[in-house]
Design a protein around this motif. Structure first.
Motif, PDB file in Angstrom:
ATOM      1  N   MET A   1       0.847  -1.178   0.000  1.00  0.00           N
ATOM      2  CA  MET A   1       0.000   0.000   0.000  1.00  0.00           C
ATOM      3  C   MET A   1       0.892   1.242   0.000  1.00  0.00           C
ATOM      4  SD  MET A   1      -2.940   1.077   2.713  1.00  0.00           S
ATOM      5  CE  MET A   1      -4.052  -0.255   2.355  1.00  0.00           C
ATOM      6  N   HIS A   2       0.515   2.240  -0.760  1.00  0.00           N
ATOM      7  CA  HIS A   2       1.296   3.461  -0.899  1.00  0.00           C
ATOM      8  C   HIS A   2       0.515   4.654  -0.353  1.00  0.00           C
ATOM      9  CE1 HIS A   2       4.283   1.524  -3.441  1.00  0.00           C
ATOM     10  NE2 HIS A   2       3.286   0.888  -4.008  1.00  0.00           N
ATOM     11  N   ALA A   3       1.257   5.733  -0.107  1.00  0.00           N
ATOM     12  CA  ALA A   3       0.631   7.004   0.259  1.00  0.00           C
ATOM     13  C   ALA A   3       0.812   7.950  -0.925  1.00  0.00           C
ATOM     14  CB  ALA A   3       1.277   7.579   1.504  1.00  0.00           C
ATOM     15  N   LEU A   4      -0.216   8.724  -1.234  1.00  0.00           N
ATOM     16  CA  LEU A   4      -0.116   9.713  -2.301  1.00  0.00           C
ATOM     17  C   LEU A   4       0.397  11.016  -1.702  1.00  0.00           C
ATOM     18  CD1 LEU A   4      -3.454   9.004  -4.186  1.00  0.00           C
ATOM     19  CD2 LEU A   4      -1.142   8.303  -4.835  1.00  0.00           C
ATOM     20  N   THR A  34      12.959   8.746  12.348  1.00  0.00           N
ATOM     21  CA  THR A  34      12.459   7.399  12.076  1.00  0.00           C
ATOM     22  C   THR A  34      11.214   7.509  11.207  1.00  0.00           C
ATOM     23  OG1 THR A  34      11.086   7.360  14.074  1.00  0.00           O
ATOM     24  CG2 THR A  34      13.311   6.481  14.283  1.00  0.00           C
ATOM     25  N   ALA A  35      10.996   6.482  10.396  1.00  0.00           N
ATOM     26  CA  ALA A  35       9.806   6.435   9.548  1.00  0.00           C
ATOM     27  C   ALA A  35       9.216   5.035   9.639  1.00  0.00           C
ATOM     28  CB  ALA A  35      10.161   6.769   8.105  1.00  0.00           C
ATOM     29  N   THR A  36       7.898   4.977   9.780  1.00  0.00           N
ATOM     30  CA  THR A  36       7.205   3.700   9.806  1.00  0.00           C
ATOM     31  C   THR A  36       5.954   3.797   8.949  1.00  0.00           C
ATOM     32  OG1 THR A  36       5.981   4.322  11.802  1.00  0.00           O
ATOM     33  CG2 THR A  36       8.005   3.066  12.125  1.00  0.00           C
ATOM     34  N   GLY A  37       5.591   2.682   8.365  1.00  0.00           N
ATOM     35  CA  GLY A  37       4.379   2.635   7.567  1.00  0.00           C
ATOM     36  C   GLY A  37       3.397   1.669   8.187  1.00  0.00           C
ATOM     37  N   GLY A  38       2.240   2.159   8.535  1.00  0.00           N
ATOM     38  CA  GLY A  38       1.178   1.318   9.065  1.00  0.00           C
ATOM     39  C   GLY A  38       0.111   1.125   8.002  1.00  0.00           C
ATOM     40  N   THR A 110      12.798  16.293  22.595  1.00  0.00           N
ATOM     41  CA  THR A 110      11.725  16.891  21.802  1.00  0.00           C
ATOM     42  C   THR A 110      11.494  16.012  20.579  1.00  0.00           C
ATOM     43  OG1 THR A 110      12.235  19.110  22.577  1.00  0.00           O
ATOM     44  CG2 THR A 110      11.024  18.939  20.498  1.00  0.00           C
ATOM     45  N   VAL A 111      10.236  15.634  20.372  1.00  0.00           N
ATOM     46  CA  VAL A 111       9.882  14.746  19.266  1.00  0.00           C
ATOM     47  C   VAL A 111       8.746  15.384  18.466  1.00  0.00           C
ATOM     48  CG1 VAL A 111       9.085  12.446  18.592  1.00  0.00           C
ATOM     49  CG2 VAL A 111      10.497  12.725  20.658  1.00  0.00           C
ATOM     50  N   PHE A 112       9.012  15.638  17.200  1.00  0.00           N
ATOM     51  CA  PHE A 112       7.987  16.079  16.261  1.00  0.00           C
ATOM     52  C   PHE A 112       7.505  14.838  15.509  1.00  0.00           C
ATOM     53  CE2 PHE A 112      10.169  20.025  17.032  1.00  0.00           C
ATOM     54  CZ  PHE A 112       9.143  20.957  17.026  1.00  0.00           C
ATOM     55  N   THR A 113       6.185  14.661  15.428  1.00  0.00           N
ATOM     56  CA  THR A 113       5.599  13.494  14.781  1.00  0.00           C
ATOM     57  C   THR A 113       4.683  13.936  13.637  1.00  0.00           C
ATOM     58  OG1 THR A 113       5.667  12.253  16.854  1.00  0.00           O
ATOM     59  CG2 THR A 113       4.207  11.411  15.128  1.00  0.00           C
ATOM     60  N   VAL A 114       4.998  13.464  12.434  1.00  0.00           N
ATOM     61  CA  VAL A 114       4.194  13.717  11.245  1.00  0.00           C
ATOM     62  C   VAL A 114       3.433  12.435  10.948  1.00  0.00           C
ATOM     63  CG1 VAL A 114       4.231  14.234   8.774  1.00  0.00           C
ATOM     64  CG2 VAL A 114       5.906  15.304  10.294  1.00  0.00           C
ATOM     65  N   ARG A 115       2.114  12.533  10.798  1.00  0.00           N
ATOM     66  CA  ARG A 115       1.282  11.388  10.395  1.00  0.00           C
ATOM     67  C   ARG A 115       0.520  11.777   9.129  1.00  0.00           C
ATOM     68  NH1 ARG A 115       0.807  11.350  15.867  1.00  0.00           N
ATOM     69  NH2 ARG A 115       1.614   9.507  16.913  1.00  0.00           N
ATOM     70  N   ILE A 116       0.722  10.976   8.085  1.00  0.00           N
ATOM     71  CA  ILE A 116       0.051  11.208   6.810  1.00  0.00           C
ATOM     72  C   ILE A 116      -0.781   9.968   6.500  1.00  0.00           C
ATOM     73  CG2 ILE A 116       0.350  11.621   4.332  1.00  0.00           C
ATOM     74  CD1 ILE A 116       1.368  13.942   5.972  1.00  0.00           C
ATOM     75  N   PRO A 117      -2.083  10.137   6.274  1.00  0.00           N
ATOM     76  CA  PRO A 117      -2.897   8.964   5.948  1.00  0.00           C
ATOM     77  C   PRO A 117      -2.517   8.386   4.585  1.00  0.00           C
ATOM     78  CG  PRO A 117      -4.178  10.969   5.689  1.00  0.00           C
ATOM     79  CD  PRO A 117      -2.854  11.377   6.251  1.00  0.00           C
ATOM     80  N   ARG A 118      -2.724   7.097   4.470  1.00  0.00           N
ATOM     81  CA  ARG A 118      -2.456   6.423   3.178  1.00  0.00           C
ATOM     82  C   ARG A 118      -3.591   6.661   2.226  1.00  0.00           C
ATOM     83  NH1 ARG A 118       1.832   2.857   2.691  1.00  0.00           N
ATOM     84  NH2 ARG A 118       2.815   2.355   4.652  1.00  0.00           N
TER      85      ARG A 118
END
Length: 118
Positions: A1-4, A34-38, A110-118
């Motif tokens: 599955m990919h993210a656009l 770090t990067a993870t894909g759910g 300090t942790v910045f978290t980016v979440r992008i929906p698939r």
């Protein structure tokens, strides 16, 4: 599955977060990305150890033209910074339907978290 994604804009998000982390880090500790894909989202974190962001400033740092004062009482650590990097990163992330959040404590730094929906 990919993210656009708009790869150029997402590169700008990551660049802004990494530059910010490098600017405010403790020079004895690395900046960690770090990067993870759910199944539902792609998550990227940028973590640094250094001066913590006070709770009352955690939302304001995403506003345009806002910079945290430096330890010496100045208006930011980099004279080249105009306080737009985190604002731009948040707007690009929102434009992708995602979120940009920050946590800052003595244990994790300090942790910045980016979440992008698939």
């Amino acid at each position: 599955m990919h993210a656009l994604l708009d790869r150029h804009r997402m590169q700008q998000v990551l660049s802004n977060l990494l530059n910010n982390a490098a600017q405010y880090r403790d020079e004895r500790a690395p900046v960690i990305m770090t990067a993870t894909g759910g199944a539902d989202a792609v998550t990227v974190t940028v973590q640094n150890y250094g001066r913590l962001i006070p709770p009352e400033a955690r939302q304001a740092i995403f506003d345009p033209l806002v910079r945290l004062p430096s330890d010496d009482g100045g208006n930011g650590r980099s004279p080249r910074s105009i306080g737009l990097g985190l604002f731009i990163a948040r707007e690009i992330t929102a434009g992708h339907g995602g979120t940009l959040e920050v946590e800052s404590d003595a244990e994790r730094g300090t942790v910045f978290t980016v979440r992008i929906p698939r």
